[in-house]
Design a protein around this motif. Structure first.
Motif, mmCIF file in Angstrom:
data_model
loop_
_atom_site.group_PDB
_atom_site.id
_atom_site.type_symbol
_atom_site.label_atom_id
_atom_site.label_comp_id
_atom_site.label_asym_id
_atom_site.label_seq_id
_atom_site.Cartn_x
_atom_site.Cartn_y
_atom_site.Cartn_z
ATOM 1 N N ILE A 80 0.854 -1.186 0.000
ATOM 2 C CA ILE A 80 0.000 0.000 0.000
ATOM 3 C C ILE A 80 0.887 1.232 0.000
ATOM 4 O O ILE A 80 1.709 1.406 0.901
ATOM 5 N N LYS A 81 0.687 2.052 -1.010
ATOM 6 C CA LYS A 81 1.498 3.268 -1.088
ATOM 7 C C LYS A 81 0.588 4.474 -1.155
ATOM 8 O O LYS A 81 -0.573 4.381 -1.513
ATOM 9 N N HIS A 82 1.157 5.599 -0.813
ATOM 10 C CA HIS A 82 0.416 6.846 -0.941
ATOM 11 C C HIS A 82 1.345 7.914 -1.478
ATOM 12 O O HIS A 82 2.564 7.790 -1.386
ATOM 13 N N VAL A 83 0.732 8.929 -2.009
ATOM 14 C CA VAL A 83 1.527 10.047 -2.508
ATOM 15 C C VAL A 83 2.023 10.859 -1.322
ATOM 16 O O VAL A 83 1.248 11.228 -0.453
ATOM 17 N N GLU A 84 3.309 11.071 -1.256
ATOM 18 C CA GLU A 84 3.872 11.816 -0.128
ATOM 19 C C GLU A 84 4.786 12.904 -0.638
ATOM 20 O O GLU A 84 5.862 12.633 -1.162
ATOM 21 N N ILE A 85 4.364 14.127 -0.504
ATOM 22 C CA ILE A 85 5.147 15.244 -1.026
ATOM 23 C C ILE A 85 5.658 16.095 0.130
ATOM 24 O O ILE A 85 4.887 16.558 0.953
ATOM 25 N N HIS A 86 6.942 16.271 0.178
ATOM 26 C CA HIS A 86 7.544 17.025 1.281
ATOM 27 C C HIS A 86 7.818 18.455 0.862
ATOM 28 O O HIS A 86 8.949 18.816 0.558
ATOM 29 N N PHE A 87 6.765 19.255 0.885
ATOM 30 C CA PHE A 87 6.971 20.651 0.510
ATOM 31 C C PHE A 87 7.932 21.350 1.457
ATOM 32 O O PHE A 87 8.548 22.351 1.098
ATOM 33 N N GLU A 88 8.056 20.810 2.669
ATOM 34 C CA GLU A 88 8.903 21.503 3.641
ATOM 35 C C GLU A 88 10.374 21.464 3.261
ATOM 36 O O GLU A 88 11.180 22.157 3.868
ATOM 37 N N ASN A 89 10.717 20.661 2.254
ATOM 38 C CA ASN A 89 12.099 20.673 1.776
ATOM 39 C C ASN A 89 12.510 22.057 1.324
ATOM 40 O O ASN A 89 13.670 22.454 1.458
ATOM 41 N N TYR A 90 11.533 22.797 0.766
ATOM 42 C CA TYR A 90 11.856 24.118 0.227
ATOM 43 C C TYR A 90 12.269 25.095 1.325
ATOM 44 O O TYR A 90 13.367 25.637 1.302
ATOM 45 N N PRO A 91 11.389 25.356 2.308
ATOM 46 C CA PRO A 91 11.847 26.273 3.358
ATOM 47 C C PRO A 91 13.084 25.744 4.078
ATOM 48 O O PRO A 91 13.975 26.520 4.415
ATOM 49 N N LYS A 92 13.157 24.434 4.252
ATOM 50 C CA LYS A 92 14.326 23.866 4.943
ATOM 51 C C LYS A 92 15.602 24.158 4.179
ATOM 52 O O LYS A 92 16.593 24.636 4.740
ATOM 53 N N ALA A 93 15.585 23.845 2.892
ATOM 54 C CA ALA A 93 16.792 24.037 2.085
ATOM 55 C C ALA A 93 17.175 25.511 2.038
ATOM 56 O O ALA A 93 18.339 25.869 2.212
ATOM 57 N N LEU A 94 16.189 26.364 1.822
ATOM 58 C CA LEU A 94 16.492 27.792 1.715
ATOM 59 C C LEU A 94 17.036 28.328 3.025
ATOM 60 O O LEU A 94 17.927 29.172 3.055
ATOM 61 N N GLN A 95 16.482 27.831 4.120
ATOM 62 C CA GLN A 95 16.937 28.328 5.412
ATOM 63 C C GLN A 95 18.347 27.824 5.701
ATOM 64 O O GLN A 95 19.183 28.573 6.189
ATOM 65 N N GLN A 96 18.608 26.561 5.372
ATOM 66 C CA GLN A 96 19.934 26.013 5.644
ATOM 67 C C GLN A 96 21.015 26.686 4.829
ATOM 68 O O GLN A 96 22.143 26.794 5.285
ATOM 69 N N MET A 97 20.690 27.095 3.622
ATOM 70 C CA MET A 97 21.726 27.738 2.836
ATOM 71 C C MET A 97 21.691 29.245 2.993
ATOM 72 O O MET A 97 22.365 29.962 2.262
ATOM 73 N N LYS A 98 20.902 29.732 3.938
ATOM 74 C CA LYS A 98 20.845 31.153 4.230
ATOM 75 C C LYS A 98 20.525 31.953 2.966
ATOM 76 O O LYS A 98 21.234 32.876 2.580
ATOM 77 N N PHE A 99 19.438 31.555 2.361
ATOM 78 C CA PHE A 99 19.057 32.048 1.048
ATOM 79 C C PHE A 99 18.985 33.571 0.970
ATOM 80 O O PHE A 99 19.507 34.187 0.048
#
Lengths: 461, 354, 307
Positions: free
Chosen positions: B126-145
């Motif tokens: 059983i699978k479901h669609v799993e989209i991690h939109f939080e990657n965006y704020p996380k990545a931008l914050q980590q690289m001090k965008f």
């Protein structure tokens, strides 16, 4: 009208330039008043992850608030460009005060640039007995001691318990004295763990090597010297004799080891070739995480990298005995080094001592994922390990240290970089299937290495 | 008022030229669409990768739509769920342990003590669609965008200004005049990009270090005010397509060479200038080689350098790299879209009389 | 008439020359400040044994001699040539064709243009990782897709025979920049020429062959020269994709990569400088050839005759 526009443009441009210059300049003041600034160059190895960067900055705060005369700053260099930036800084006359964490390999790569800390150790009458003997040895070369040991990365097998269960196999022994755990046994077990898409393993006559979905064994995250060090050649992990004049990459043990690897890929099919490895780095994936490798031979640093978010149960086991009846489990080690051309080397030495002091070393090692090189902090570190990576056999980690390879598979030899590339090219011939005969590969590689050594000695001494 | 005069004549005219043109346009659109579809596929995977978590990245082959297995907590462990057929009944069960022979132990989450040994291949995960939109704020914050964005904009725009200014002048000099040794100088200009930059790196770094410009944005901006081979060459090519008669006319009217440049050449060469501006923007936006050498403090980094921190020795965070890259695409694309107006203008007539 | 020396009006040619030098002054000044020093330094290094840490030691032409006896030098040159010969013509034809298509006046042309431009906007490291994943022969994207058509895909980047082809495909995908240049060139073709041709009864193909193509030769020339220079110095993508190794089995050991290894990995900066200058001479030679040939096939509406 256009003329005026032109002039305005030019003025604006000049103003912005001045602004940029000021903005840029203001942020780099000289170290405040009497504090000497010690810049720590991070990027040769690990330490450039955003999480690690934050942790290092906190460490710097800890130091700076407790020391009046020295101020440390971690200089993060993206790993892709550590060589160009380091050499540029050296040439430009603004060498960093400390460089690290350095594996044995990067110490070797820039060997001639490091300061010899023997005199510093003597001057301070520093007691090195708390450091693991092997750790100190790994930093001690004929003409210099490159730095105080920071951490060790022993190697062992990471294994996927679910795959063993599915194959109905016993897990690899955790008993270091069990001599039946040999490379032959490893091969047997690995073949039973290798499955094609129909569920047949590699010992099955109807096995389909064109459609393998899981492999029994993998050692792809190391180079030629690392892969073959464990086979017990006279010079172990060093492809030259002790005087660095003769190439010995074609020793019988190395050939045996490389043939074992080649057969494992192309004959028995329990090791993945270049096509299996391709794309893994691009996907940001390691060989073990996807759950398609039964046993992965790697080091302690893989704990930080690979043992997260696993969808299967995993544990670690000792590396097997080689055909000569000895166990050699190659080791990586980290230290900090001081460039010869740096200023304020005495202060750099103070910081080096602080970083490797019993009070701080556990925190530092947690950032980089190494085992602290000090015996007295093992209990505290073990507690950390239990919290960070629950459920594995920690004994395997500590016991494996005793079986390290000496001479080390990464240690300095003349023309270290060039010989490294020549040997790894040979390894790539095997992994890509271009040449499956280990004897031929190593004979050719050895000739290349000998040529490089001869050219080196022709212009040195 | 529709023409009823000669319906047949109108019709034949339509089938003649307009039909041909319509056919051409349809074929063109079709080819462009097909090509675009192929070209976009990697980009779709970029977006898909950007919203996956570490576990999803491990799936092979990578699915375009991020999926994840449904799991349920059994005895403190998250175990994957399957649609299972047991005793003719269809139920959802969790797989808790693998067994030899392609089988595994399954349990009903409601009754975890009773295990069933079943063939895995017969069950449906059983699978479901799993989209991690939080990657965006996380990545931008980590690289001090935000901070890096400012640095990058400064470098890009100031460089663009300097480049347009200097390259227009220099290209004009190389294309509209005769002078001794001018050809040689042009070849010299081109030759500066024929020498691999790696060997000039260290001497250049030493030079900038002596000036005290290391760890500032200056080495990336100032040299742009002194022209560069790529853009001078391109502008020169464009200037040379503009008829000389226009220059002559201006000269007769008493214009100085500078005025000719400003009022005759530059307006004619707008598509070229826009191209050059866009190129420079793109180049400076994505360049990490030079910034990596000169910018030491992370506060001074440009976006491209910040992106590199996700590409570490043992941990390549592909999802964060893709997320950050996706965001970084926006400014150049917006700029390009806006610049389309100048592109479509073109030159209607050669401007020569007679 | 006063013929005495002193402040006389300069001759016309003299004036023109001075204007020329004045306009190119920004470049000449910059060249003298930023560029010539490092260039001459590297030329000097090529005659020395220089390991960056110690001072350079003069050894005359030893580096050059050793270079010609270095198998890897010839191998790297071969790899680079092979790539250039395939990627350059292919890329130019591709980009030009796409530019012609994008020059049409169909609805939504702006969107098409942006889409084709998009690949060249993505940061290099992301592109390299993306394609690394796509080309993964077992668990990637391209091979499973080919399998649907019954084609057994090769090892791409992991196969010494196919690695270069994979890189060519990757470079074609990112060719949007060249498309823009061609587009600008196409936009610059005066439309009254097309009108005149139509009046003369020229077909679509003839209009292309006799108006479009000749009038865009200046930008074709530009892309040819810069494409040559660029493909010979191809580096960044290979470096990221092969971890600086040029594998598998040195099949992607491009000239600039081998140069980089010598400079920053082996500490043979003198030798690397030699490599740089040898490449310089090769590329300069080829460029001059192209420039010579340009008199035959490049048409400038506004070219000054007799320089």
């Amino acid at each position: 009208m256009k003329n005026k526009l032109f002039k305005m443009f030019a003025l604006f441009a000049m103003a912005s330039m001045i602004l940029a210059a000021c903005g840029g300049g203001a942020a780099t003041p000289a170290a405040s008043a009497e504090k000497v600034k010690v810049v720590i160059f991070v990027g040769m190895g690990t330490g450039t992850d955003p999480d690690q960067v934050d942790a290092q900055n906190k460490l710097a705060e800890k130091f700076n608030t407790t020391h009046d005369n020295i101020e440390i700053e971690f200089l993060i260099v993206p790993h892709e460009e550590y060589a160009t930036r380091y050499l540029a800084m050296l040439s430009g006359g603004n060498a960093p005060q400390l460089v690290g964490p350095n594996g044995v390999s990067t110490v070797a790569e820039f060997f001639d640039t490091w300061e010899d800390v023997t005199s510093y150790i003597k001057a301070d009458n520093l007691d090195l007995s708390d450091f693991y003997g092997p750790a100190v040895e790994l930093n001690t070369y004929p003409d210099k001691n490159t730095g105080l040991p920071l951490g060790l990365y022993p190697s062992y097998l990471y294994y996927n318990k679910d795959l063993f269960d599915a194959a109905g196999l016993d897990y690899p022994t955790h008993d270091f004295d069990d001599k039946s755990w040999t490379m032959d046994k490893l091969r047997e077990v690995a073949m039973k763990l290798t499955l094609d898409k129909n569920g047949r393993n590699a010992t099955d006559p109807d096995f389909d090597p064109a459609n393998i979905v899981q492999y029994g064994y993998d050692d792809s995250w190391d180079g030629m010297r690392g892969t073959l060090a464990d086979w017990g050649a006279e010079n172990v992990g060093r492809p030259t004799t002790a005087d660095y004049k003769t190439a010995v990459a074609d020793s019988p043990e190395w050939i045996q080891g490389l043939q074992w690897l080649s057969d494992g890929i192309w004959q028995d099919h329990f090791i993945g070739g270049a096509d299996v490895q391709a794309g893994r780095d691009s996907a940001g994936v390691d060989p073990f995480g996807p759950g398609t490798t039964g046993m992965f031979y790697s080091h302690t640093w893989f704990l930080a990298e690979g043992l997260h978010d696993l969808s299967f149960a995993a544990d670690i086991a000792p590396f097997p005995y080689n055909p000569k009846g000895n166990r050699i489990a190659r080791i990586d080690a980290d230290n900090f080094t001081i460039p010869k051309d740096a200023q304020h080397k005495q202060e750099a030495w103070e910081v080096m001592k602080w970083l490797t002091s019993p009070e701080v070393i556990v925190d530092v090692c947690r950032i980089y994922g190494c085992i602290p090189a000090r015996k007295s902090v093992q209990a505290a570190f073990l507690e950390q390990l239990k919290t960070d990576y629950p459920g594995i056999d920690y004994d395997v980690i500590f016991k494996s240290i005793d079986y390290l390879d000496k001479p080390n598979n990464e240690e300095w030899i003349p023309e270290w970089g060039k010989i490294e590339d020549a040997l790894n090219n040979g390894l790539s011939l095997v992994y890509s299937g271009t040449e499956k005969d280990a004897k031929k590969v190593l004979t050719d590689a050895n000739a290349e290495v000998q040529k490089i050594l001869d050219e080196y000695w022709a212009t040195h001494k | 008022m529709t023409s009823f005069k000669n319906p047949k004549a109108d019709q034949s005219r339509f089938t003649g030229i307009q039909a041909q043109s319509l056919l051409l346009k349809s074929v063109t659109t079709f080819i462009l669409a097909a090509g675009a579809a192929i070209i976009m596929i990697p980009f779709l995977y970029l977006l898909s990768t950007s919203v996956k978590d570490r576990d999803q990245l491990r799936q092979s082959p990578p699915p375009l739509i991020p999926m994840a297995a449904d799991t349920v907590n059994i005895n403190g462990q998250a175990e994957p769920l399957y649609h299972v057929t047991v005793n003719g009944q269809a139920r959802d069960m969790a797989l808790i342990k693998f067994r030899p022979g392609g089988k595994a132990l399954f349990v009903d989450p409601a009754n975890p003590d009773q295990t069933f040994e079943l063939v895995i291949a017969d069950q449906v995960p059983i699978k479901h669609v799993e989209i991690h939109f939080e990657n965006y704020p996380k990545a931008l914050q980590q690289m001090k965008f935000n901070k890096l964005l400012l640095n990058t904009l400064l470098v890009t725009f100031l460089g663009m200004v300097g480049m347009l200014f200097s390259c227009s002048l220099v290209a004009y000099g190389f294309s509209r005049f005769r002078a001794p040794w001018l050809n040689v100088l042009f070849i010299l200009l081109l030759s500066t990009i024929m020498l691999p930059s790696q060997v000039r790196l260290i001497p250049t770094y030493v030079f900038f270090n002596k000036l005290g410009w290391v760890d500032t944005l200056l080495p990336l901006i100032v040299p742009q005010f002194f022209a560069n081979a790529y853009d001078v060459f391109l502008l020169r090519q464009f200037f040379m397509t503009i008829p000389l008669e226009l220059d002559d006319a201006a000269k007769i009217d008493g214009a100085s060479p500078l005025q000719t440049l400003m009022y005759i050449i530059i307006p004619q060469a707008r598509p070229a200038l826009v191209s050059v501006a866009i190129f420079h923007f793109l180049y400076a936006w994505n360049d990490f080689y030079e910034p990596l050498i000169y910018l030491h403090s992370p506060d001074h980094w440009t976006l491209a350098v910040g992106l590199q921190t996700f590409n570490a020795l043992y941990a390549v965070n592909t999802n964060y790299i893709m997320a950050a890259s996706a965001v970084m695409i926006l400014p150049p694309i917006i700029l390009y879209f806006l610049a389309q107006k100048v592109f479509t203008q073109g030159v209607v007539f050669t401007g020569i009389k007679g | 008439m006063n013929f005495s020396s002193g402040k006389r009006t300069l001759s016309l040619a003299r004036r023109e020359a001075l204007w020329a030098y004045a306009f190119i002054a920004p470049w000449t000044i910059g060249f003298l400040i930023f560029t010539i020093g490092p260039m001459l330094a590297s030329l000097f290094f090529s005659f020395t044994d220089y390991n960056i840490i110690d001072s350079p030691r003069w050894i005359g032409i030893t580096n050059y001699v050793n270079l010609f006896h270095d198998d890897l030098f010839w191998h790297a040159l071969g790899v680079t040539f092979k790539f250039a010969v395939i990627a350059l013509p292919l890329g130019m034809v591709f980009s030009y064709t796409i530019a012609v298509l994008l020059n049409s006046k169909i609805k939504g042309i702006n969107i098409w243009r942006t889409l084709y431009f998009l690949p060249s906007v993505i940061a290099g490291v992301a592109v390299a990782l993306l394609w690394g994943r796509i080309f993964d022969p077992k668990f990637g994207i391209l091979n499973p897709f080919l399998e649907k058509f019954g084609i057994q895909g090769p090892g791409w980047l992991s196969d010494p025979q196919w690695a270069i082809t994979a890189l060519v495909i990757m470079s074609l995908w990112g060719g949007g920049g060249n498309v823009i240049i061609y587009l600008a060139g196409l936009q610059g073709v005066p439309t009254d020429l097309y009108d005149a041709a139509k009046v003369d009864g020229a077909t679509g193909w003839q209009r292309f062959r006799y108006v479009t193509l000749p009038m865009t030769t200046p930008v074709i020339f530009y892309n040819l020269v810069l494409g040559l220079i660029g493909t010979f110095q191809y580096f960044t993508e290979v470096y990221v994709l092969t971890n600086g190794a040029g594998g598998p089995a040195r099949s992607t050991l491009f000239y600039n990569l081998y140069l980089y290894q010598n400079a920053f990995k082996y500490f043979h900066m003198g030798y690397a400088s030699t490599m740089a200058w040898v490449l310089f001479i090769i590329v300069l030679g080829l460029t001059l050839l192209i420039f010579r040939s340009s008199e035959l096939w490049v048409y400038y509406e506004g070219q000054i005759k007799g320089k």
